[in-house]
Design a protein around this motif. Structure first.
Motif, PDB file in Angstrom:
ATOM      1  N   LEU A  82     -41.504  17.768  32.758  1.00 42.88           N
ATOM      2  CA  LEU A  82     -41.693  19.044  32.568  1.00 42.88           C
ATOM      3  C   LEU A  82     -43.218  19.603  33.220  1.00 42.88           C
ATOM      4  N   ASP A  83     -43.046  19.216  34.491  1.00 40.27           N
ATOM      5  CA  ASP A  83     -44.292  19.316  35.580  1.00 40.27           C
ATOM      6  C   ASP A  83     -44.628  20.885  35.657  1.00 40.27           C
ATOM      7  N   GLU A  84     -45.840  21.231  35.307  1.00 36.40           N
ATOM      8  CA  GLU A  84     -46.433  22.557  35.252  1.00 36.40           C
ATOM      9  C   GLU A  84     -46.094  23.267  36.545  1.00 36.40           C
ATOM     10  N   ARG A  85     -46.056  22.390  37.697  1.00 37.93           N
ATOM     11  CA  ARG A  85     -45.890  22.861  39.018  1.00 37.93           C
ATOM     12  C   ARG A  85     -44.574  23.401  39.647  1.00 37.93           C
ATOM     13  N   THR A  86     -43.593  23.001  38.555  1.00 35.80           N
ATOM     14  CA  THR A  86     -42.200  23.328  39.203  1.00 35.80           C
ATOM     15  C   THR A  86     -41.401  24.236  38.025  1.00 35.80           C
ATOM     16  N   ALA A  87     -40.270  24.767  38.447  1.00 38.76           N
ATOM     17  CA  ALA A  87     -39.406  25.672  37.688  1.00 38.76           C
ATOM     18  C   ALA A  87     -38.702  24.655  36.850  1.00 38.76           C
ATOM     19  N   VAL A  88     -38.115  24.585  35.733  1.00 36.06           N
ATOM     20  CA  VAL A  88     -37.430  23.817  34.799  1.00 36.06           C
ATOM     21  C   VAL A  88     -36.056  24.411  34.693  1.00 36.06           C
ATOM     22  N   ASP A  89     -34.975  23.524  35.129  1.00 35.01           N
ATOM     23  CA  ASP A  89     -33.537  23.837  34.615  1.00 35.01           C
ATOM     24  C   ASP A  89     -33.293  23.352  33.340  1.00 35.01           C
ATOM     25  N   GLN A  90     -32.279  23.819  32.753  1.00 32.73           N
ATOM     26  CA  GLN A  90     -31.573  23.160  31.389  1.00 32.73           C
ATOM     27  C   GLN A  90     -31.432  21.876  31.313  1.00 32.73           C
ATOM     28  N   GLU A  91     -30.775  21.104  32.408  1.00 32.77           N
ATOM     29  CA  GLU A  91     -30.898  19.797  32.764  1.00 32.77           C
ATOM     30  C   GLU A  91     -32.163  19.054  32.435  1.00 32.77           C
ATOM     31  N   ALA A  92     -33.199  19.432  33.187  1.00 31.73           N
ATOM     32  CA  ALA A  92     -34.380  18.712  33.075  1.00 31.73           C
ATOM     33  C   ALA A  92     -34.885  19.032  31.801  1.00 31.73           C
ATOM     34  N   LEU A  93     -34.875  20.166  31.059  1.00 25.45           N
ATOM     35  CA  LEU A  93     -35.062  20.403  29.788  1.00 25.45           C
ATOM     36  C   LEU A  93     -34.748  19.216  28.618  1.00 25.45           C
ATOM     37  N   GLU A  94     -33.016  19.348  28.915  1.00 29.18           N
ATOM     38  CA  GLU A  94     -32.554  18.541  27.906  1.00 29.18           C
ATOM     39  C   GLU A  94     -32.992  17.055  28.211  1.00 29.18           C
ATOM     40  N   ARG A  95     -33.208  16.577  29.421  1.00 25.94           N
ATOM     41  CA  ARG A  95     -33.596  15.156  29.833  1.00 25.94           C
ATOM     42  C   ARG A  95     -35.120  14.819  29.331  1.00 25.94           C
ATOM     43  N   ALA A  96     -35.897  15.899  29.308  1.00 23.71           N
ATOM     44  CA  ALA A  96     -37.368  15.723  28.758  1.00 23.71           C
ATOM     45  C   ALA A  96     -37.270  15.508  27.248  1.00 23.71           C
ATOM     46  N   ALA A 179     -36.885  12.009  38.167  1.00 22.98           N
ATOM     47  CA  ALA A 179     -35.959  12.824  37.371  1.00 22.98           C
ATOM     48  C   ALA A 179     -36.189  12.289  35.706  1.00 22.98           C
ATOM     49  N   ASP A 180     -36.506  11.039  35.647  1.00 19.18           N
ATOM     50  CA  ASP A 180     -36.859  10.245  34.572  1.00 19.18           C
ATOM     51  C   ASP A 180     -38.265  10.185  34.175  1.00 19.18           C
ATOM     52  N   GLY A 181     -39.185  10.708  34.895  1.00 24.40           N
ATOM     53  CA  GLY A 181     -40.627  10.817  34.805  1.00 24.40           C
ATOM     54  C   GLY A 181     -41.341   9.401  34.894  1.00 24.40           C
ATOM     55  N   LEU A 182     -40.590   8.753  35.860  1.00 28.90           N
ATOM     56  CA  LEU A 182     -41.279   7.194  36.006  1.00 28.90           C
ATOM     57  C   LEU A 182     -42.075   7.212  37.145  1.00 28.90           C
ATOM     58  N   VAL A 183     -41.801   8.094  38.052  1.00 26.17           N
ATOM     59  CA  VAL A 183     -42.677   8.606  39.355  1.00 26.17           C
ATOM     60  C   VAL A 183     -42.802  10.089  39.351  1.00 26.17           C
ATOM     61  N   THR A 184     -43.819  10.501  40.056  1.00 25.04           N
ATOM     62  CA  THR A 184     -44.193  11.964  40.395  1.00 25.04           C
ATOM     63  C   THR A 184     -44.067  12.247  41.725  1.00 25.04           C
ATOM     64  N   MET A 185     -43.524  13.531  42.208  1.00 26.35           N
ATOM     65  CA  MET A 185     -43.406  13.866  43.397  1.00 26.35           C
ATOM     66  C   MET A 185     -44.203  14.906  43.867  1.00 26.35           C
ATOM     67  N   LYS A 186     -44.587  15.101  45.082  1.00 22.93           N
ATOM     68  CA  LYS A 186     -45.260  16.287  45.446  1.00 22.93           C
ATOM     69  C   LYS A 186     -45.391  16.413  46.990  1.00 22.93           C
ATOM     70  N   LEU A 187     -45.223  17.679  47.489  1.00 24.92           N
ATOM     71  CA  LEU A 187     -45.121  17.930  48.801  1.00 24.92           C
ATOM     72  C   LEU A 187     -46.391  17.609  49.619  1.00 24.92           C
ATOM     73  N   SER A 188     -46.427  16.917  50.697  1.00 26.00           N
ATOM     74  CA  SER A 188     -47.378  16.974  51.499  1.00 26.00           C
ATOM     75  C   SER A 188     -47.198  17.630  52.862  1.00 26.00           C
ATOM     76  N   TYR A 189     -48.174  18.422  53.277  1.00 23.43           N
ATOM     77  CA  TYR A 189     -47.993  19.369  54.183  1.00 23.43           C
ATOM     78  C   TYR A 189     -48.737  18.839  55.586  1.00 23.43           C
ATOM     79  N   GLY A 190     -48.071  18.463  56.605  1.00 24.24           N
ATOM     80  CA  GLY A 190     -48.711  18.037  57.688  1.00 24.24           C
ATOM     81  C   GLY A 190     -49.229  19.055  58.779  1.00 24.24           C
TER      82      GLY A 190
END
Length: 202
Positions: A82-96, A179-190
Motif C-alpha cells: 500500500l505504497d502512498e505513491r501509487t494507486a491501489v486496486d482491489q487485488e493489491a488491497l486484498e493482498r496487503a 507485489a508481495d512487498g518484499l522489494v520496492t519499485m521506483k521510477l528512475s528518470y534518465g
C-alpha cells in the motif's frame, strides 16, 4: 505519549490497553496512526473494542518475541504493497490485508519459493549490498554504489546479469516480489528515453 505523537511523525504505534495516564483504547480512538495493541487484556469485549477503534493487530501477552518480529515484518510488507505513491486496486488491497493478518513475514525464506525467485531476492541481501561498489560497472550508474550510501538499487537488466536469466524473466520475478512487498519499485528518470524501474529492499 500524546505530546510525542503531536510532535513527531509515527508510522506504527505499539500500545497497551492499560497505560500509566489512562486507557490505550481511548488513545487509539484519538490518534490517526497505524497501531498494534500488545496487552494482557484477553477478554473478547476489549479485543473487539480495540479492533473496532482501528487497531491493525492485537497480541495477547505473554507472546514469543518472534511473534512480534513476524508481525512487524508483515506490517512493513503491508506498507510496501500500500505504497502512498501509487494507486491501489482491489487485488493489491486484498493482498496487503492477507500479508498483514497472516503475520507470514517469513515468506522470503519459504521453501515454496522457486530457486530462481530466491536467487533474484538474494541479489538485494546484505552480501550484495556490501559488494555493490565492486559491481558498479555491472549495476550501472545510480544503482547504490556501496554500503552506507543507501539501499542497493537494481534494474531488471542488472538482476538478469547477476542471476543469469533473461531480462523478461528477471522482470517477472521482480514484479511478483514487489507485489508481495518484499522489494520496492521506483521510477528512475534518465536524460533520454523512458523511465527505468529500479528495485530495492525496503
Amino acid at each position: 505519549m500524546r505530546r510525542v505523537l503531536a510532535e513527531r511523525h509515527v508510522d506504527l504505534l505499539l500500545l497497551d490497553v492499560h497505560l500509566p495516564d489512562g486507557s490505550g483504547l481511548d488513545l487509539l480512538r484519538e490518534v490517526d496512526v497505524d497501531a498494534f495493541v500488545l496487552s494482557a487484556a484477553s477478554d473478547a469485549t476489549t479485543v473487539r473494542r480495540a479492533l473496532r477503534r482501528g487497531a491493525l493487530g492485537y497480541l495477547i501477552k505473554p507472546f514469543a518475541s518472534g511473534t512480534l518480529v513476524d508481525r512487524l515484518r508483515a506490517y512493513q510488507r503491508y506498507r510496501n504493497v500500500l505504497d502512498e505513491r501509487t494507486a491501489v486496486d482491489q487485488e493489491a488491497l486484498e493482498r496487503a490485508l492477507r500479508i498483514l493478518h497472516s503475520g507470514d513475514a517469513a515468506k522470503a525464506a519459504s521453501p515454496s519459493r522457486s530457486a530462481t525467485e530466491q536467487a533474484v531476492l538474494e541479489q538485494f541481501g546484505a552480501e550484495a549490498d556490501a559488494d555493490a561498489a565492486d559491481a558498479d560497472t555491472e549495476v550501472g550508474a545510480g544503482a547504490g554504489a556501496g554500503a552506507g550510501v543507501g539501499p542497493l538499487e537494481l534494474s531488471a537488466a542488472d538482476v538478469a546479469a547477476r542471476v543469469g536469466v533473461s531480462r523478461a524473466t528477471a522482470q517477472r520475478y521482480l514484479a511478483a516480489l514487489a507485489a508481495d512487498g518484499l522489494v520496492t519499485m521506483k521510477l528512475s528518470y534518465g536524460t533520454t528515453g523512458r523511465p527505468e524501474h529500479r528495485y530495492s529492499r525496503p
